[in-house]
Design an enzyme around this catalytic site. Structure first.
Site, PDB file in Angstrom:
ATOM      1  CG  ASP A 119      -6.060   7.674  -7.064  1.00  0.00           C
ATOM      2  OD1 ASP A 119      -6.445   6.742  -6.342  1.00  0.00           O
ATOM      3  OD2 ASP A 119      -5.272   8.544  -6.659  1.00  0.00           O
ATOM      4  CG  HIS A 141      -0.236   9.264  -6.143  1.00  0.00           C
ATOM      5  ND1 HIS A 141      -1.258   9.754  -6.921  1.00  0.00           N
ATOM      6  CD2 HIS A 141      -0.812   8.398  -5.266  1.00  0.00           C
ATOM      7  CE1 HIS A 141      -2.403   9.217  -6.545  1.00  0.00           C
ATOM      8  NE2 HIS A 141      -2.164   8.390  -5.543  1.00  0.00           N
ATOM      9  NE  ARG A 195       0.691   7.447   3.911  1.00  0.00           N
ATOM     10  CZ  ARG A 195      -0.527   6.981   3.683  1.00  0.00           C
ATOM     11  NH1 ARG A 195      -1.270   6.525   4.680  1.00  0.00           N
ATOM     12  NH2 ARG A 195      -1.010   6.953   2.463  1.00  0.00           N
ATOM     13  CG  HIS A 255      -1.799   1.279   1.216  1.00  0.00           C
ATOM     14  ND1 HIS A 255      -1.364   2.448   1.812  1.00  0.00           N
ATOM     15  CD2 HIS A 255      -3.015   1.542   0.690  1.00  0.00           C
ATOM     16  CE1 HIS A 255      -2.289   3.379   1.647  1.00  0.00           C
ATOM     17  NE2 HIS A 255      -3.303   2.862   0.974  1.00  0.00           N
TER      18      HIS A 255
END
Length: 447
Positions: free
Chosen positions: A321, A270, A209, A206
Protein backbone atom coordinates in the site's frame (compact mmCIF):
# COMPACT_ATOMS: atom_id res chain seq x y z
CA UNK A 1 17.00 -21.60 -22.32
CA UNK A 2 16.67 -24.27 -19.64
CA UNK A 3 18.19 -23.66 -16.22
CA UNK A 4 18.14 -26.05 -13.28
CA UNK A 5 17.88 -24.69 -9.74
CA UNK A 6 18.47 -26.94 -6.76
CA UNK A 7 16.77 -25.78 -3.58
CA UNK A 8 17.92 -26.88 -0.14
CA UNK A 9 14.26 -26.56 0.85
CA UNK A 10 11.25 -25.49 -1.16
CA UNK A 11 7.64 -24.71 -0.30
CA UNK A 12 5.54 -26.94 -2.55
CA UNK A 13 1.80 -27.61 -2.93
CA UNK A 14 -0.30 -28.36 -1.01
CA UNK A 15 1.68 -26.20 1.42
CA UNK A 16 4.62 -28.14 2.82
CA UNK A 17 8.37 -27.70 3.01
CA UNK A 18 10.33 -30.32 1.05
CA UNK A 19 14.09 -30.84 1.05
CA UNK A 20 16.42 -31.23 -1.96
CA UNK A 21 14.17 -29.99 -4.74
CA UNK A 22 15.29 -29.53 -8.35
CA UNK A 23 13.30 -26.92 -10.27
CA UNK A 24 13.92 -26.84 -14.02
CA UNK A 25 13.04 -23.56 -15.69
CA UNK A 26 12.45 -23.22 -19.42
CA UNK A 27 12.13 -19.59 -20.48
CA UNK A 28 9.60 -17.82 -18.26
CA UNK A 29 7.95 -21.02 -17.00
CA UNK A 30 8.67 -23.87 -14.64
CA UNK A 31 9.14 -27.01 -16.74
CA UNK A 32 9.77 -29.69 -14.09
CA UNK A 33 9.88 -30.04 -10.31
CA UNK A 34 11.70 -32.99 -8.71
CA UNK A 35 11.61 -33.23 -4.89
CA UNK A 36 14.05 -35.30 -2.87
CA UNK A 37 16.89 -35.49 -5.38
CA UNK A 38 20.63 -34.77 -5.13
CA UNK A 39 21.91 -31.63 -6.79
CA UNK A 40 22.17 -32.24 -10.56
CA UNK A 41 25.50 -31.34 -12.18
CA UNK A 42 25.61 -27.69 -13.12
CA UNK A 43 22.54 -26.75 -11.10
CA UNK A 44 22.31 -23.30 -9.48
CA UNK A 45 22.16 -23.93 -5.74
CA UNK A 46 19.61 -21.92 -3.74
CA UNK A 47 20.26 -21.96 -0.01
CA UNK A 48 17.56 -21.69 2.64
CA UNK A 49 13.86 -21.91 1.85
CA UNK A 50 12.73 -21.21 -1.71
CA UNK A 51 9.20 -19.87 -2.16
CA UNK A 52 7.16 -18.95 -5.21
CA UNK A 53 7.39 -15.25 -6.06
CA UNK A 54 5.50 -12.96 -3.71
CA UNK A 55 2.50 -10.98 -4.98
CA UNK A 56 2.07 -7.39 -3.83
CA UNK A 57 -1.67 -6.99 -4.37
CA UNK A 58 -1.94 -3.29 -3.50
CA UNK A 59 0.64 -0.58 -4.17
CA UNK A 60 0.82 3.18 -4.55
CA UNK A 61 4.43 3.55 -5.70
CA UNK A 62 4.70 7.30 -5.21
CA UNK A 63 3.75 7.05 -1.54
CA UNK A 64 7.30 5.79 -0.94
CA UNK A 65 8.37 9.45 -0.96
CA UNK A 66 6.36 9.93 2.25
CA UNK A 67 8.28 7.39 4.35
CA UNK A 68 9.72 9.04 7.43
CA UNK A 69 8.21 12.41 6.60
CA UNK A 70 4.71 11.46 7.76
CA UNK A 71 5.94 9.86 10.97
CA UNK A 72 6.58 13.17 12.74
CA UNK A 73 3.97 14.62 15.07
CA UNK A 74 0.38 13.57 15.55
CA UNK A 75 -2.48 13.36 13.10
CA UNK A 76 -4.90 11.06 11.31
CA UNK A 77 -5.50 9.45 7.94
CA UNK A 78 -6.86 12.77 6.74
CA UNK A 79 -3.80 14.81 7.74
CA UNK A 80 -1.55 12.15 6.19
CA UNK A 81 -3.60 12.46 3.00
CA UNK A 82 -2.75 16.15 2.68
CA UNK A 83 0.96 15.31 2.69
CA UNK A 84 0.33 12.64 0.07
CA UNK A 85 -1.43 15.19 -2.13
CA UNK A 86 1.63 17.42 -1.83
CA UNK A 87 3.84 14.74 -3.41
CA UNK A 88 1.21 13.92 -6.02
CA UNK A 89 1.12 17.56 -7.05
CA UNK A 90 4.87 17.65 -7.78
CA UNK A 91 5.52 14.47 -9.79
CA UNK A 92 6.03 14.48 -13.54
CA UNK A 93 6.76 11.56 -15.90
CA UNK A 94 10.54 11.76 -15.39
CA UNK A 95 10.49 11.94 -11.61
CA UNK A 96 7.74 9.32 -11.41
CA UNK A 97 9.78 6.92 -13.56
CA UNK A 98 12.85 7.29 -11.36
CA UNK A 99 10.83 6.88 -8.16
CA UNK A 100 8.75 3.91 -9.34
CA UNK A 101 11.79 2.09 -10.75
CA UNK A 102 13.59 2.40 -7.41
CA UNK A 103 10.48 1.39 -5.45
CA UNK A 104 9.91 -1.68 -7.63
CA UNK A 105 13.57 -2.61 -7.21
CA UNK A 106 13.07 -2.37 -3.44
CA UNK A 107 10.10 -4.71 -3.86
CA UNK A 108 12.23 -7.14 -5.85
CA UNK A 109 14.81 -7.18 -3.05
CA UNK A 110 11.92 -8.15 -0.74
CA UNK A 111 10.97 -11.13 -2.93
CA UNK A 112 8.07 -9.52 -4.78
CA UNK A 113 7.84 -10.59 -8.43
CA UNK A 114 4.46 -9.08 -9.35
CA UNK A 115 2.83 -5.84 -8.23
CA UNK A 116 -0.71 -4.50 -8.54
CA UNK A 117 -0.29 -0.75 -8.93
CA UNK A 118 -3.43 1.20 -7.97
CA UNK A 119 -2.79 4.04 -10.41
CA UNK A 120 -4.69 7.32 -10.31
CA UNK A 121 -2.03 9.99 -10.94
CA UNK A 122 -3.06 10.33 -14.59
CA UNK A 123 -2.72 13.94 -15.72
CA UNK A 124 -0.48 16.98 -15.51
CA UNK A 125 -0.73 19.97 -13.17
CA UNK A 126 -4.18 21.54 -13.14
CA UNK A 127 -5.63 18.30 -14.50
CA UNK A 128 -4.41 19.06 -18.03
CA UNK A 129 -3.78 15.80 -19.92
CA UNK A 130 -0.27 15.17 -21.18
CA UNK A 131 0.24 14.88 -24.95
CA UNK A 132 -0.01 11.14 -24.33
CA UNK A 133 -2.81 10.98 -21.75
CA UNK A 134 -1.47 7.64 -20.49
CA UNK A 135 2.17 8.62 -20.13
CA UNK A 136 2.09 8.22 -16.33
CA UNK A 137 0.79 4.67 -16.75
CA UNK A 138 3.46 3.91 -19.32
CA UNK A 139 6.25 5.04 -16.99
CA UNK A 140 4.96 2.64 -14.33
CA UNK A 141 5.09 -0.24 -16.79
CA UNK A 142 8.58 0.75 -17.87
CA UNK A 143 9.69 1.03 -14.24
CA UNK A 144 8.39 -2.45 -13.43
CA UNK A 145 10.06 -3.97 -16.47
CA UNK A 146 13.40 -2.35 -15.67
CA UNK A 147 13.17 -3.62 -12.08
CA UNK A 148 12.25 -7.12 -13.29
CA UNK A 149 8.63 -7.30 -12.02
CA UNK A 150 5.39 -8.12 -13.76
CA UNK A 151 2.86 -5.36 -13.26
CA UNK A 152 -0.90 -5.30 -12.97
CA UNK A 153 -1.71 -1.70 -13.76
CA UNK A 154 -5.06 -0.95 -12.14
CA UNK A 155 -6.18 2.14 -13.99
CA UNK A 156 -8.26 3.94 -11.40
CA UNK A 157 -11.44 5.90 -11.90
CA UNK A 158 -11.36 8.90 -9.55
CA UNK A 159 -14.06 11.51 -10.21
CA UNK A 160 -15.00 13.27 -6.96
CA UNK A 161 -13.12 14.57 -3.93
CA UNK A 162 -15.74 13.14 -1.59
CA UNK A 163 -19.37 12.16 -1.91
CA UNK A 164 -20.92 15.07 -3.82
CA UNK A 165 -17.70 17.12 -3.78
CA UNK A 166 -15.69 18.31 -6.77
CA UNK A 167 -12.00 17.45 -7.16
CA UNK A 168 -9.78 20.20 -5.78
CA UNK A 169 -6.05 20.98 -5.65
CA UNK A 170 -3.79 18.09 -6.71
CA UNK A 171 -6.87 15.82 -6.94
CA UNK A 172 -7.68 17.33 -10.35
CA UNK A 173 -4.73 15.34 -11.72
CA UNK A 174 -6.68 12.16 -10.93
CA UNK A 175 -9.92 12.89 -12.79
CA UNK A 176 -11.23 12.25 -16.31
CA UNK A 177 -14.45 14.26 -16.05
CA UNK A 178 -16.75 11.28 -15.88
CA UNK A 179 -16.59 7.50 -16.12
CA UNK A 180 -16.98 7.52 -19.89
CA UNK A 181 -13.98 9.84 -20.15
CA UNK A 182 -12.04 7.51 -17.89
CA UNK A 183 -13.00 4.48 -19.99
CA UNK A 184 -11.98 6.16 -23.24
CA UNK A 185 -8.48 6.81 -21.90
CA UNK A 186 -8.22 3.41 -20.23
CA UNK A 187 -9.15 1.64 -23.47
CA UNK A 188 -6.17 3.27 -25.19
CA UNK A 189 -3.93 2.10 -22.37
CA UNK A 190 -5.23 -1.47 -22.61
CA UNK A 191 -4.64 -1.56 -26.36
CA UNK A 192 -1.01 -0.56 -25.81
CA UNK A 193 -0.31 -3.78 -23.90
CA UNK A 194 -2.53 -6.22 -25.70
CA UNK A 195 -0.71 -9.54 -25.83
CA UNK A 196 2.00 -8.55 -23.32
CA UNK A 197 2.52 -11.42 -20.90
CA UNK A 198 4.27 -9.31 -18.27
CA UNK A 199 1.61 -6.57 -18.12
CA UNK A 200 -2.03 -6.89 -17.10
CA UNK A 201 -4.31 -3.88 -17.42
CA UNK A 202 -7.04 -3.94 -14.82
CA UNK A 203 -9.42 -1.37 -13.41
CA UNK A 204 -10.21 0.20 -10.07
CA UNK A 205 -13.06 2.14 -8.55
CA UNK A 206 -11.08 4.32 -6.20
CA UNK A 207 -13.79 4.24 -3.50
CA UNK A 208 -17.40 5.16 -2.90
CA UNK A 209 -16.04 8.61 -2.03
CA UNK A 210 -14.52 9.08 -5.48
CA UNK A 211 -16.94 7.39 -7.91
CA UNK A 212 -20.69 8.08 -7.84
CA UNK A 213 -22.64 4.79 -7.78
CA UNK A 214 -24.46 5.53 -11.03
CA UNK A 215 -21.09 5.64 -12.84
CA UNK A 216 -19.56 2.49 -11.36
CA UNK A 217 -21.05 0.25 -14.06
CA UNK A 218 -18.72 1.78 -16.65
CA UNK A 219 -15.69 0.60 -14.68
CA UNK A 220 -17.25 -2.81 -14.07
CA UNK A 221 -18.01 -3.19 -17.78
CA UNK A 222 -14.39 -2.31 -18.67
CA UNK A 223 -13.06 -4.99 -16.31
CA UNK A 224 -15.48 -7.60 -17.67
CA UNK A 225 -14.72 -6.68 -21.27
CA UNK A 226 -11.00 -7.18 -20.70
CA UNK A 227 -11.42 -10.14 -18.31
CA UNK A 228 -9.25 -8.20 -15.92
CA UNK A 229 -9.08 -7.64 -12.17
CA UNK A 230 -11.22 -4.96 -10.53
CA UNK A 231 -10.04 -3.44 -7.24
CA UNK A 232 -11.59 -0.88 -4.87
CA UNK A 233 -10.75 0.77 -1.55
CA UNK A 234 -13.44 -0.21 0.97
CA UNK A 235 -14.26 1.00 4.47
CA UNK A 236 -10.75 2.01 5.46
CA UNK A 237 -12.08 4.76 7.70
CA UNK A 238 -15.25 4.96 9.83
CA UNK A 239 -15.84 8.45 8.42
CA UNK A 240 -16.14 6.90 4.95
CA UNK A 241 -18.84 4.55 6.20
CA UNK A 242 -20.73 7.33 7.94
CA UNK A 243 -20.73 9.56 4.86
CA UNK A 244 -21.84 6.67 2.67
CA UNK A 245 -24.72 5.70 4.94
CA UNK A 246 -25.82 9.33 5.14
CA UNK A 247 -25.77 9.73 1.34
CA UNK A 248 -27.04 6.31 0.20
CA UNK A 249 -28.59 4.67 3.29
CA UNK A 250 -26.16 1.80 2.74
CA UNK A 251 -22.60 0.87 3.68
CA UNK A 252 -19.82 1.02 1.07
CA UNK A 253 -19.91 -2.77 0.65
CA UNK A 254 -23.66 -2.69 0.12
CA UNK A 255 -23.34 0.09 -2.48
CA UNK A 256 -20.65 -1.87 -4.32
CA UNK A 257 -22.78 -5.01 -4.21
CA UNK A 258 -25.82 -3.20 -5.57
CA UNK A 259 -23.81 -1.84 -8.52
CA UNK A 260 -22.08 -5.06 -9.54
CA UNK A 261 -18.57 -4.30 -8.31
CA UNK A 262 -18.14 -7.41 -6.15
CA UNK A 263 -17.21 -10.83 -7.51
CA UNK A 264 -14.43 -13.43 -7.93
CA UNK A 265 -12.26 -11.10 -10.05
CA UNK A 266 -12.72 -8.22 -7.62
CA UNK A 267 -10.62 -7.20 -4.62
CA UNK A 268 -11.79 -5.08 -1.70
CA UNK A 269 -8.75 -3.32 -0.27
CA UNK A 270 -8.64 -2.81 3.53
CA UNK A 271 -12.25 -3.76 4.41
CA UNK A 272 -11.45 -2.64 7.93
CA UNK A 273 -14.79 -1.49 9.36
CA UNK A 274 -17.43 -4.01 8.30
CA UNK A 275 -20.85 -5.08 9.49
CA UNK A 276 -21.91 -8.73 9.57
CA UNK A 277 -23.89 -8.07 6.38
CA UNK A 278 -20.77 -6.64 4.71
CA UNK A 279 -18.77 -9.75 5.59
CA UNK A 280 -21.50 -11.98 4.19
CA UNK A 281 -21.71 -9.99 0.93
CA UNK A 282 -17.96 -10.05 0.38
CA UNK A 283 -17.61 -13.72 1.24
CA UNK A 284 -20.74 -14.78 -0.61
CA UNK A 285 -19.48 -13.13 -3.81
CA UNK A 286 -15.97 -14.66 -3.43
CA UNK A 287 -14.50 -11.16 -3.53
CA UNK A 288 -10.83 -11.12 -2.56
CA UNK A 289 -9.86 -8.91 0.36
CA UNK A 290 -6.42 -7.31 0.43
CA UNK A 291 -5.09 -6.63 3.89
CA UNK A 292 -2.34 -4.01 4.25
CA UNK A 293 -1.51 -4.19 7.95
CA UNK A 294 1.62 -2.01 7.98
CA UNK A 295 -0.28 0.82 6.31
CA UNK A 296 -3.41 0.25 8.37
CA UNK A 297 -1.30 0.50 11.52
CA UNK A 298 0.63 3.51 10.24
CA UNK A 299 -2.57 5.42 9.43
CA UNK A 300 -4.40 4.27 12.58
CA UNK A 301 -7.13 2.73 10.41
CA UNK A 302 -7.95 -0.20 12.65
CA UNK A 303 -7.81 -4.00 12.40
CA UNK A 304 -9.95 -5.71 9.77
CA UNK A 305 -11.80 -9.02 10.34
CA UNK A 306 -9.50 -11.06 8.10
CA UNK A 307 -10.28 -14.49 9.57
CA UNK A 308 -14.03 -13.92 9.47
CA UNK A 309 -13.75 -12.83 5.84
CA UNK A 310 -11.78 -15.94 4.86
CA UNK A 311 -14.25 -18.18 6.66
CA UNK A 312 -17.11 -16.42 4.84
CA UNK A 313 -15.51 -17.15 1.44
CA UNK A 314 -13.19 -14.21 0.67
CA UNK A 315 -9.61 -15.19 -0.23
CA UNK A 316 -7.13 -12.98 1.63
CA UNK A 317 -4.24 -11.23 -0.12
CA UNK A 318 -1.53 -8.81 1.01
CA UNK A 319 -0.25 -5.40 -0.10
CA UNK A 320 2.40 -2.87 0.86
CA UNK A 321 0.00 0.00 0.00
CA UNK A 322 1.63 3.25 1.20
CA UNK A 323 5.15 1.73 1.31
CA UNK A 324 5.57 2.59 4.98
CA UNK A 325 7.39 -0.75 4.89
CA UNK A 326 7.99 -3.01 1.90
CA UNK A 327 8.09 -6.45 3.49
CA UNK A 328 5.38 -9.03 2.74
CA UNK A 329 6.63 -11.26 5.57
CA UNK A 330 5.76 -8.42 7.95
CA UNK A 331 2.38 -7.98 6.25
CA UNK A 332 1.73 -11.73 6.54
CA UNK A 333 2.57 -12.11 10.21
CA UNK A 334 0.76 -8.88 11.05
CA UNK A 335 -2.51 -10.43 9.88
CA UNK A 336 -2.14 -13.03 12.63
CA UNK A 337 -0.51 -10.82 15.26
CA UNK A 338 -3.04 -8.00 14.88
CA UNK A 339 -5.89 -10.49 15.29
CA UNK A 340 -4.23 -11.69 18.46
CA UNK A 341 -4.33 -8.16 19.81
CA UNK A 342 -7.98 -7.73 18.85
CA UNK A 343 -9.13 -11.15 20.14
CA UNK A 344 -6.56 -11.85 22.88
CA UNK A 345 -6.21 -15.34 21.38
CA UNK A 346 -3.40 -16.96 19.36
CA UNK A 347 -3.42 -19.21 16.33
CA UNK A 348 -5.95 -17.74 13.90
CA UNK A 349 -3.68 -18.35 10.89
CA UNK A 350 -1.21 -21.10 10.03
CA UNK A 351 2.04 -20.09 8.36
CA UNK A 352 0.91 -22.00 5.24
CA UNK A 353 -2.29 -19.91 5.08
CA UNK A 354 -0.30 -16.69 5.26
CA UNK A 355 2.21 -17.84 2.63
CA UNK A 356 -0.72 -18.68 0.37
CA UNK A 357 -2.05 -15.13 0.84
CA UNK A 358 1.37 -13.78 -0.16
CA UNK A 359 1.70 -16.03 -3.21
CA UNK A 360 -1.05 -17.99 -4.99
CA UNK A 361 -4.06 -16.05 -3.68
CA UNK A 362 -2.39 -12.73 -4.38
CA UNK A 363 -1.47 -13.66 -7.92
CA UNK A 364 -4.98 -14.98 -8.62
CA UNK A 365 -6.51 -11.69 -7.46
CA UNK A 366 -4.23 -9.84 -9.88
CA UNK A 367 -5.12 -11.85 -12.97
CA UNK A 368 -2.20 -14.29 -12.80
CA UNK A 369 -3.74 -17.59 -11.60
CA UNK A 370 -0.79 -19.39 -13.21
CA UNK A 371 1.70 -17.83 -10.77
CA UNK A 372 2.41 -18.30 -7.09
CA UNK A 373 3.14 -22.04 -7.01
CA UNK A 374 6.25 -24.08 -7.80
CA UNK A 375 4.58 -26.45 -10.26
CA UNK A 376 5.18 -27.26 -13.94
CA UNK A 377 3.62 -24.63 -16.20
CA UNK A 378 3.64 -21.88 -13.59
CA UNK A 379 5.57 -18.64 -13.93
CA UNK A 380 9.21 -19.25 -13.04
CA UNK A 381 9.32 -17.05 -9.94
CA UNK A 382 11.64 -18.35 -7.21
CA UNK A 383 12.41 -16.43 -4.03
CA UNK A 384 15.04 -17.84 -1.69
CA UNK A 385 15.14 -16.83 1.97
CA UNK A 386 18.13 -17.34 4.26
CA UNK A 387 17.67 -19.73 7.16
CA UNK A 388 21.02 -18.85 8.73
CA UNK A 389 20.51 -15.20 9.61
CA UNK A 390 20.18 -14.01 13.19
CA UNK A 391 16.41 -13.99 12.67
CA UNK A 392 16.03 -17.45 11.13
CA UNK A 393 18.95 -19.53 12.41
CA UNK A 394 17.82 -22.79 13.97
CA UNK A 395 15.02 -23.43 11.50
CA UNK A 396 14.48 -27.03 10.39
CA UNK A 397 12.32 -28.47 7.64
CA UNK A 398 9.48 -28.74 10.14
CA UNK A 399 9.75 -25.10 11.24
CA UNK A 400 11.10 -23.36 8.12
CA UNK A 401 7.76 -21.91 6.98
CA UNK A 402 6.96 -20.65 10.48
CA UNK A 403 10.44 -19.16 10.86
CA UNK A 404 10.10 -17.27 7.59
CA UNK A 405 6.57 -16.00 8.23
CA UNK A 406 6.99 -15.05 11.87
CA UNK A 407 10.66 -14.02 12.06
CA UNK A 408 12.24 -13.33 8.65
CA UNK A 409 12.34 -9.90 7.07
CA UNK A 410 12.84 -8.68 3.53
CA UNK A 411 16.56 -8.46 4.33
CA UNK A 412 16.71 -12.26 4.49
CA UNK A 413 15.83 -12.64 0.79
CA UNK A 414 19.08 -13.47 -1.03
CA UNK A 415 17.98 -14.62 -4.49
CA UNK A 416 15.04 -13.74 -6.75
CA UNK A 417 14.20 -15.25 -10.11
CA UNK A 418 11.30 -13.43 -11.81
CA UNK A 419 9.81 -14.94 -14.94
CA UNK A 420 12.99 -16.98 -15.43
CA UNK A 421 15.23 -13.90 -15.10
CA UNK A 422 17.64 -13.52 -12.18
CA UNK A 423 17.00 -10.04 -10.76
CA UNK A 424 18.48 -10.46 -7.26
CA UNK A 425 21.64 -12.43 -6.52
CA UNK A 426 23.39 -12.57 -3.14
CA UNK A 427 21.03 -9.84 -1.96
CA UNK A 428 21.98 -7.42 -4.76
CA UNK A 429 19.64 -6.15 -7.46
CA UNK A 430 20.77 -6.07 -11.08
CA UNK A 431 20.11 -2.30 -11.14
CA UNK A 432 22.89 -1.78 -8.60
CA UNK A 433 22.66 0.27 -5.42
CA UNK A 434 18.92 0.46 -4.84
CA UNK A 435 19.38 2.52 -1.69
CA UNK A 436 21.12 5.23 -3.71
CA UNK A 437 18.43 5.05 -6.39
CA UNK A 438 15.76 5.55 -3.74
CA UNK A 439 17.63 8.39 -2.04
CA UNK A 440 17.97 10.32 -5.27
CA UNK A 441 14.46 9.57 -6.53
CA UNK A 442 12.79 10.54 -3.26
CA UNK A 443 14.75 13.80 -3.14
CA UNK A 444 13.67 14.69 -6.69
CA UNK A 445 10.05 13.75 -5.94
CA UNK A 446 9.99 16.08 -2.92
CA UNK A 447 11.69 19.07 -4.60
Amino acid sequence: MRVTYWCEMAWLPPGEVVENVAVIVDGVRVAEVHPGVPAPPGAVRLAGLTLPGLANAHSHAFHRALRGHTQTGRGSFWTWREQMYGVAGRLDPDTYLALARAVYAEMALAGITCVAEFHYLHHGPGGVPYDDPNVMGHVLVRAAREAGLRIVLLDTCYLTGGIGDALTGPQVRFGDGDADGWASRAEELALSYEGAEDVEIGAAVHSVRAVPPEQMHVVVDFAHRHSGPLHVHVSEQRAENEACVEAYSATPVQVLHEHGVLGPRSTAVHATHLSDVDVALLGGSSTHVCMCPTTERDLADGIGPARRLLDAGSPITLGSDSQAVIDLFEEARAVELDERLASRERGHWRAADLLNAATAAGHASMGYPDAGSLVPGAWADLVSVRLDSVRTAGATRLTAAESVVFAATAADVHSVVSGGRVIVEDGLHTLGDVGALLRDAVARARD
